[in-house]
Design an enzyme around this catalytic site. Sequence first.
Site, PDB file in Angstrom:
ATOM      1  N   ASP A   1     -28.198   0.576  19.993  1.00  0.00           N
ATOM      2  CA  ASP A   1     -28.633   1.244  21.222  1.00  0.00           C
ATOM      3  C   ASP A   1     -29.949   1.995  20.971  1.00  0.00           C
ATOM      4  OD1 ASP A   1     -26.033   0.625  22.573  1.00  0.00           O
ATOM      5  OD2 ASP A   1     -25.296   1.875  20.952  1.00  0.00           O
TER       6      ASP A   1
ATOM      7  N   HIS B   1     -20.807   4.004  22.603  1.00  0.00           N
ATOM      8  CA  HIS B   1     -21.449   2.686  22.713  1.00  0.00           C
ATOM      9  C   HIS B   1     -20.799   1.973  23.907  1.00  0.00           C
ATOM     10  CE1 HIS B   1     -23.344  -1.042  21.657  1.00  0.00           C
ATOM     11  NE2 HIS B   1     -22.192  -1.653  21.458  1.00  0.00           N
TER      12      HIS B   1
HETATM   13  P1  NAD Z   1     -17.324 -13.412  16.491  1.00  0.00           P
HETATM   14  O1  NAD Z   1     -16.230 -13.780  17.427  1.00  0.00           O
HETATM   15  O2  NAD Z   1     -18.442 -14.368  16.273  1.00  0.00           O
HETATM   16  O3  NAD Z   1     -16.714 -13.109  15.060  1.00  0.00           O
HETATM   17  C1  NAD Z   1     -15.664 -12.216  14.900  1.00  0.00           C
HETATM   18  C2  NAD Z   1     -14.907 -12.652  13.663  1.00  0.00           C
HETATM   19  O4  NAD Z   1     -13.943 -11.634  13.370  1.00  0.00           O
HETATM   20  C3  NAD Z   1     -14.127 -13.964  13.832  1.00  0.00           C
HETATM   21  O5  NAD Z   1     -14.521 -14.876  12.815  1.00  0.00           O
HETATM   22  C4  NAD Z   1     -12.679 -13.535  13.701  1.00  0.00           C
HETATM   23  O6  NAD Z   1     -11.864 -14.514  13.072  1.00  0.00           O
HETATM   24  C5  NAD Z   1     -12.827 -12.272  12.837  1.00  0.00           C
HETATM   25  N1  NAD Z   1     -11.674 -11.381  12.859  1.00  0.00           N
HETATM   26  C6  NAD Z   1     -10.837 -11.102  13.884  1.00  0.00           C
HETATM   27  N2  NAD Z   1      -9.861 -10.268  13.470  1.00  0.00           N
HETATM   28  C7  NAD Z   1     -10.099 -10.000  12.173  1.00  0.00           C
HETATM   29  C8  NAD Z   1      -9.424  -9.229  11.174  1.00  0.00           C
HETATM   30  N3  NAD Z   1      -8.291  -8.569  11.445  1.00  0.00           N
HETATM   31  N4  NAD Z   1      -9.934  -9.179   9.939  1.00  0.00           N
HETATM   32  C9  NAD Z   1     -11.061  -9.861   9.634  1.00  0.00           C
HETATM   33  N5  NAD Z   1     -11.732 -10.628  10.524  1.00  0.00           N
HETATM   34  C10 NAD Z   1     -11.246 -10.700  11.766  1.00  0.00           C
HETATM   35  O7  NAD Z   1     -17.864 -11.985  16.958  1.00  0.00           O
HETATM   36  P2  NAD Z   1     -19.240 -11.271  16.576  1.00  0.00           P
HETATM   37  O8  NAD Z   1     -20.291 -11.722  17.548  1.00  0.00           O
HETATM   38  O9  NAD Z   1     -19.498 -11.383  15.127  1.00  0.00           O
HETATM   39  O10 NAD Z   1     -18.880  -9.763  17.003  1.00  0.00           O
HETATM   40  C11 NAD Z   1     -17.911  -9.043  16.290  1.00  0.00           C
HETATM   41  C12 NAD Z   1     -17.634  -7.714  16.973  1.00  0.00           C
HETATM   42  O11 NAD Z   1     -18.794  -6.880  16.978  1.00  0.00           O
HETATM   43  C13 NAD Z   1     -17.216  -7.816  18.448  1.00  0.00           C
HETATM   44  O12 NAD Z   1     -16.174  -6.900  18.712  1.00  0.00           O
HETATM   45  C14 NAD Z   1     -18.478  -7.420  19.192  1.00  0.00           C
HETATM   46  O13 NAD Z   1     -18.210  -6.947  20.488  1.00  0.00           O
HETATM   47  C15 NAD Z   1     -18.981  -6.332  18.289  1.00  0.00           C
HETATM   48  N6  NAD Z   1     -20.385  -5.949  18.441  1.00  0.00           N
HETATM   49  C16 NAD Z   1     -20.682  -4.624  18.317  1.00  0.00           C
HETATM   50  C17 NAD Z   1     -21.988  -4.204  18.429  1.00  0.00           C
HETATM   51  C18 NAD Z   1     -22.346  -2.745  18.309  1.00  0.00           C
HETATM   52  O14 NAD Z   1     -23.512  -2.400  18.547  1.00  0.00           O
HETATM   53  N7  NAD Z   1     -21.450  -1.861  17.954  1.00  0.00           N
HETATM   54  C19 NAD Z   1     -23.012  -5.132  18.648  1.00  0.00           C
HETATM   55  C20 NAD Z   1     -22.666  -6.481  18.761  1.00  0.00           C
HETATM   56  C21 NAD Z   1     -21.338  -6.880  18.653  1.00  0.00           C
HETATM   57  C1  LMR Z   2     -23.878  -5.033  22.305  1.00  0.00           C
HETATM   58  O1  LMR Z   2     -24.190  -3.916  22.677  1.00  0.00           O
HETATM   59  O2  LMR Z   2     -24.687  -5.982  22.292  1.00  0.00           O
HETATM   60  C2  LMR Z   2     -22.490  -5.298  21.783  1.00  0.00           C
HETATM   61  O3  LMR Z   2     -21.703  -4.156  21.872  1.00  0.00           O
HETATM   62  C3  LMR Z   2     -21.850  -6.463  22.436  1.00  0.00           C
HETATM   63  C4  LMR Z   2     -21.415  -6.150  23.839  1.00  0.00           C
HETATM   64  O4  LMR Z   2     -20.248  -6.423  24.157  1.00  0.00           O
HETATM   65  O5  LMR Z   2     -22.219  -5.652  24.623  1.00  0.00           O
END
Ligand code: NAD
Ligand code: LMR
Length: 317
Positions: free
Chosen positions: A155, A183
């Site tokens: 952010d 967030h």
């Molecule tokens: P993705 O679906 O590509 O990958 C997630 C992976 O996590 C999958 O491979 C899944 O099998 C694995 N997983 C699920 N449960 C698990 C567990 N108990 N232990 C280990 N691995 C596990 O998703 P992504 O695009 O990599 O995003 C992951 C997370 O990050 C999502 O929740 C997304 O919303 C979040 N995210 C947060 C931010 C932020 O700024 N905070 C930014 C982007 C994404």
């Molecule tokens: C983001 O801010 O890009 C991540 O938290 C993914 C989402 O769900 O917005």
Amino acid sequence: MAKIVVTGAAGNIAYSLLWRIAAGDVFGDEPVDLTLLEIPDAVRAAEGTAMELADSALPLVGNIEVTDDALKAFDGAEAAFLVGAKPRGKGESRSDMLVANGQIFKRQGEAINNGAADGIRVLVVGNPANTNAYIASKAAPDVPKDRFNALMRLDHNRAQSMLADRLSVPSRSIERLAVWGNHSDTQFPDVTYATADGAPVEVERDWYTEEFIPRVAGRGAEIIEVRGKSSAASAASASVDHMRDWVQGTEGRWATAALPSTGEYGVDEGLMFGFPATSDGAWHVVEGLSLNDDQRARLDSNIAALRAEAAIADKLF
Ligand code: NAD
Ligand code: LMR
């Protein structure tokens, strides 16, 4: 050799993050052992990621381990990126993921409590990140609360880039920016104290409240709409920025980090709240900022949102 854990290792964010860690972008020239934690169904895919990491012949990488055993993964870990969780889809809010994802962070918090190295640094990325970090910390009562952070640097980076674009300066010119709160859609990107090349930033009020704040807060949804999937490389890059600054310090520069409140700015103790902070190897919330009524109201709406999420999370215990 430091042991670093990345969860969700077969996923989109990890596919970018692992190479940045392996290149030394977080821990500098220190060699790292990488542990890739996945669910059983995705272990095979994570093994593929590990094969590619090995094929990159990166000089700082020692042992690479793939596992679905959280106790084994976190045993002796010095840093952990808790990425693995379900991303939201179009039209969902991040807090909709709390029920599906909260349990993951409880189990991982317990495993961290069981055997992580003293002084472990845990950065929670999986959404809803602030409350998942709250859950992981609550499940790890023997680990000091300040070892758990949540990612709000994405952010911050978005706000920095959009403000720089508005002022027609490079994003590196912008300092003293803060993204307060959660967030989520309530987050408050605050330019009150911001400077560009050392000079106070002045922006039109309408642009600030009607365009900038909602655009930064809605950027995650915008990426999902345009890209068809949630942000990945930018999330990995922000994770690198956060952990690097935590470990190596910010030399007085402000960053945004979601940290366990100890009551700063009237935020309930224990809530994982986005604050302006500096790091010297430990984060320090920037204190003593005066808040006007508008800023106060925006912080309060984040406090209310995080309290509501914490009330749901507390039912897991
Ligand atoms: P993705 O679906 O590509 O990958 C997630 C992976 O996590 C999958 O491979 C899944 O099998 C694995 N997983 C699920 N449960 C698990 C567990 N108990 N232990 C280990 N691995 C596990 O998703 P992504 O695009 O990599 O995003 C992951 C997370 O990050 C999502 O929740 C997304 O919303 C979040 N995210 C947060 C931010 C932020 O700024 N905070 C930014 C982007 C994404
Ligand atoms: C983001 O801010 O890009 C991540 O938290 C993914 C989402 O769900 O917005």
